[in-house]
Design a protein around this motif. Sequence first.
Motif, PDB file in Angstrom:
ATOM      1  N   ILE A 279     -14.398 -23.582  27.046  1.00  0.00           N
ATOM      2  CA  ILE A 279     -13.607 -24.094  28.160  1.00  0.00           C
ATOM      3  C   ILE A 279     -12.821 -22.966  28.814  1.00  0.00           C
ATOM      4  N   HIS A 280     -12.462 -23.200  30.069  1.00  0.00           N
ATOM      5  CA  HIS A 280     -11.806 -22.188  30.892  1.00  0.00           C
ATOM      6  C   HIS A 280     -10.597 -22.827  31.578  1.00  0.00           C
ATOM      7  N   PRO A 281      -9.465 -22.941  30.876  1.00  0.00           N
ATOM      8  CA  PRO A 281      -8.264 -23.497  31.506  1.00  0.00           C
ATOM      9  C   PRO A 281      -7.779 -22.563  32.611  1.00  0.00           C
ATOM     10  N   SER A 282      -7.554 -23.105  33.794  1.00  0.00           N
ATOM     11  CA  SER A 282      -7.196 -22.278  34.932  1.00  0.00           C
ATOM     12  C   SER A 282      -5.758 -22.533  35.352  1.00  0.00           C
ATOM     13  N   THR A 283      -5.031 -21.458  35.584  1.00  0.00           N
ATOM     14  CA  THR A 283      -3.652 -21.542  36.046  1.00  0.00           C
ATOM     15  C   THR A 283      -3.391 -20.379  36.966  1.00  0.00           C
ATOM     16  N   MET A 284      -2.455 -20.551  37.870  1.00  0.00           N
ATOM     17  CA  MET A 284      -2.088 -19.459  38.762  1.00  0.00           C
ATOM     18  C   MET A 284      -1.090 -18.508  38.109  1.00  0.00           C
ATOM     19  N   GLN A 285      -0.515 -18.926  36.978  1.00  0.00           N
ATOM     20  CA  GLN A 285       0.490 -18.101  36.301  1.00  0.00           C
ATOM     21  C   GLN A 285       0.292 -18.229  34.800  1.00  0.00           C
ATOM     22  N   PHE A 286      -0.301 -17.214  34.183  1.00  0.00           N
ATOM     23  CA  PHE A 286      -0.694 -17.265  32.778  1.00  0.00           C
ATOM     24  C   PHE A 286       0.483 -17.524  31.855  1.00  0.00           C
ATOM     25  N   ASP A 287       1.643 -16.961  32.164  1.00  0.00           N
ATOM     26  CA  ASP A 287       2.779 -17.060  31.250  1.00  0.00           C
ATOM     27  C   ASP A 287       3.758 -18.171  31.607  1.00  0.00           C
ATOM     28  N   ARG A 288       3.381 -19.075  32.494  1.00  0.00           N
ATOM     29  CA  ARG A 288       4.256 -20.201  32.839  1.00  0.00           C
ATOM     30  C   ARG A 288       4.355 -21.173  31.666  1.00  0.00           C
ATOM     31  N   VAL A 311      -7.121 -17.083  31.990  1.00  0.00           N
ATOM     32  CA  VAL A 311      -7.063 -16.569  33.347  1.00  0.00           C
ATOM     33  C   VAL A 311      -5.715 -16.945  33.954  1.00  0.00           C
ATOM     34  N   GLY A 312      -5.315 -16.234  35.018  1.00  0.00           N
ATOM     35  CA  GLY A 312      -4.099 -16.596  35.724  1.00  0.00           C
ATOM     36  C   GLY A 312      -3.167 -15.433  35.945  1.00  0.00           C
ATOM     37  N   THR A 313      -3.437 -14.596  36.934  1.00  0.00           N
ATOM     38  CA  THR A 313      -2.651 -13.391  37.220  1.00  0.00           C
ATOM     39  C   THR A 313      -2.350 -12.608  35.939  1.00  0.00           C
ATOM     40  N   LEU A 314      -3.364 -12.493  35.104  1.00  0.00           N
ATOM     41  CA  LEU A 314      -3.229 -11.731  33.864  1.00  0.00           C
ATOM     42  C   LEU A 314      -3.103 -10.239  34.140  1.00  0.00           C
ATOM     43  N   ASN A 315      -2.368  -9.555  33.280  1.00  0.00           N
ATOM     44  CA  ASN A 315      -2.497  -8.114  33.238  1.00  0.00           C
ATOM     45  C   ASN A 315      -3.033  -7.753  31.856  1.00  0.00           C
ATOM     46  N   PRO A 316      -3.550  -6.549  31.671  1.00  0.00           N
ATOM     47  CA  PRO A 316      -4.206  -6.210  30.406  1.00  0.00           C
ATOM     48  C   PRO A 316      -3.323  -6.344  29.176  1.00  0.00           C
ATOM     49  N   GLU A 317      -2.045  -6.018  29.291  1.00  0.00           N
ATOM     50  CA  GLU A 317      -1.175  -6.132  28.124  1.00  0.00           C
ATOM     51  C   GLU A 317      -0.979  -7.583  27.721  1.00  0.00           C
ATOM     52  N   MET A 318      -0.756  -8.467  28.701  1.00  0.00           N
ATOM     53  CA  MET A 318      -0.637  -9.895  28.398  1.00  0.00           C
ATOM     54  C   MET A 318      -1.916 -10.413  27.763  1.00  0.00           C
ATOM     55  N   ALA A 319      -3.056  -9.997  28.341  1.00  0.00           N
ATOM     56  CA  ALA A 319      -4.348 -10.456  27.842  1.00  0.00           C
ATOM     57  C   ALA A 319      -4.583 -10.005  26.413  1.00  0.00           C
ATOM     58  N   ASN A 320      -4.301  -8.749  26.153  1.00  0.00           N
ATOM     59  CA  ASN A 320      -4.505  -8.215  24.812  1.00  0.00           C
ATOM     60  C   ASN A 320      -3.652  -8.952  23.786  1.00  0.00           C
ATOM     61  N   GLN A 321      -2.405  -9.228  24.156  1.00  0.00           N
ATOM     62  CA  GLN A 321      -1.512  -9.950  23.255  1.00  0.00           C
ATOM     63  C   GLN A 321      -2.031 -11.356  22.981  1.00  0.00           C
ATOM     64  N   ALA A 322      -2.507 -12.041  24.024  1.00  0.00           N
ATOM     65  CA  ALA A 322      -3.021 -13.403  23.858  1.00  0.00           C
ATOM     66  C   ALA A 322      -4.257 -13.425  22.969  1.00  0.00           C
ATOM     67  N   ILE A 323      -5.096 -12.397  23.081  1.00  0.00           N
ATOM     68  CA  ILE A 323      -6.273 -12.299  22.218  1.00  0.00           C
ATOM     69  C   ILE A 323      -5.847 -12.038  20.779  1.00  0.00           C
ATOM     70  N   GLU A 324      -4.921 -11.109  20.601  1.00  0.00           N
ATOM     71  CA  GLU A 324      -4.452 -10.809  19.248  1.00  0.00           C
ATOM     72  C   GLU A 324      -3.829 -12.034  18.581  1.00  0.00           C
ATOM     73  N   GLU A 325      -3.126 -12.857  19.359  1.00  0.00           N
ATOM     74  CA  GLU A 325      -2.489 -14.055  18.815  1.00  0.00           C
ATOM     75  C   GLU A 325      -3.491 -15.180  18.579  1.00  0.00           C
ATOM     76  N   GLY A 326      -4.704 -15.038  19.087  1.00  0.00           N
ATOM     77  CA  GLY A 326      -5.713 -16.075  18.932  1.00  0.00           C
ATOM     78  C   GLY A 326      -5.619 -17.178  19.967  1.00  0.00           C
ATOM     79  N   THR A 327      -4.788 -16.979  21.000  1.00  0.00           N
ATOM     80  CA  THR A 327      -4.642 -18.000  22.041  1.00  0.00           C
ATOM     81  C   THR A 327      -5.900 -18.100  22.886  1.00  0.00           C
TER      82      THR A 327
END
Length: 366
Positions: A279-288, A311-327
Motif C-alpha cells: 500500500i501507498h498512503p499518500s499525504t502532502m506532509q509526511f510528518d503531520r 511519500v509526502g514532501t519527504l527529505n532523505p533524512e526523514m525517509a531514512n529515519q522512517a525506514i530505520e524505525e520500520g514505519t
Amino acid sequence: MSQISKENRSLGYLNKGLESKLFEPIKIGAWNLRSRIAMAPLTRSFADDQTGVVGEDIVEYYRKRAADGVGLIISEGTVISPRGKGNPGVPGIYSDEQIVGWKKVTDAVHKEGGTMIAQIWHVGRLSHHELAGNLPPQAPSAIPAEGLVSRFRKPYDIPEEMTTEDINEVINQYSQAAKNAIAAGFDGVEIHGAHGYLIDQFNSDITNHRTDEYGGDLAQRLKFMKEVIKAVIDAIGTERTMIRFSAFKGDIPNYMWDDPEMAIRTFVEAFKEAGATMIHPSTMQFDRVLADGKTIHQLVRKYWDGVIIGVGTLNPEMANQAIEEGTIDVAAFGRPFIANPDFIHRLKSGKELEVYDVNKHLYTLI
C-alpha cells in the motif's frame, strides 16, 4: 563534500548516514529493487492529447531516472478509459497504440536495470465532457466538484451517477488496464485510489450519497475500492499490485477524516479483505501528526504489517529515519526527481540539488 545551499539544508538534502538504508536493495512483492528509493507518480501531461500515446521524449525522461539507479519508478497517472481522463495530455493504457508506446518506455527502463509500474487512474467527477470523450464525467453520485479542471481551466461538469452496470464496466476496465500494463512491459501496477479521484469519491461521504450496496458507512463505501483491488489482483497477482489511498483530495485540499485512526483501521481491514499486500498512503506532509502523536504512516503501520511506500514532501533524512524505525519500507520522492534526473547520484555524492521551480519545471521535460 560540496557546499549545500541554505534551502537544501532546510530540506535535509545532506549526504549524512543515508547509505545504510535508503541506498540498500530490497525485495517487495515480485520486485527486486536496487534501492529503497521510489520515484513517485508525477502528472506531466506530455502524451499526445488526442491518442493518449507517449512519445520518445517520455521514453528518455524515464530512462534517465532508471539510469540514475532509482529502485522503483511509479509512472504518471495513466487512464484506464477515455472517460477516465481529467487532464489534457495525460497518457492512457486502454488501446493497442498506447501499449506499444509504453513498451518503448519499459524496455528503456529495463535496459538500465530499473523496475517500473503503471499507476492506473480514473478521475471520476474531476473532469469535463470535452476531456472525457464528450460524455459527462462518471461518479458515485451526481455531485459536481467546485473549481476548475486542472490545466484545462474550465469548471468541473456535473457528473453522471454510475449505475451498477457502469460500476461493473469500470471495474473490468481496471482489470484490463492491469493486463495491458503487463503486456506493455510494466512490472506491475499501482491503483490510484487517492486524491479525490473516482475510487476516493466512492470512499468519501462528501461525494458518495448512494443508498445501494456501494453507499452507507465508511466500511460499506469501500466496497468499490475492494472490488477494483480484487479484480486487478485476479488479473496480475497481488505481488504485482499496489494501492494508493489518502485523505487528501485535490479539490478539497484541507479535508481530513473526522477520526483518522478509525478511518485508517477501516481502510486497512478493507485492503486485507481484498488481498492487497502493498500500500501507498499518500499525504502532502509526511510528518503531520494526525492522532495519538502519530503520522498517517505510523498509524497505518500500527495496523498493517505488509509493505508501505512512504511519500509526502519527504527529505532523505526523514525517509531514512522512517525506514530505520520500520514505519515505511520504501521512500517515494516526487518533485526532486522532476528537477534532478540524477537525484540519487546527487544524494550519494552530496552534490547540491536543483530545487523544483514550478515556473521552470512544470512545462519542461528533462
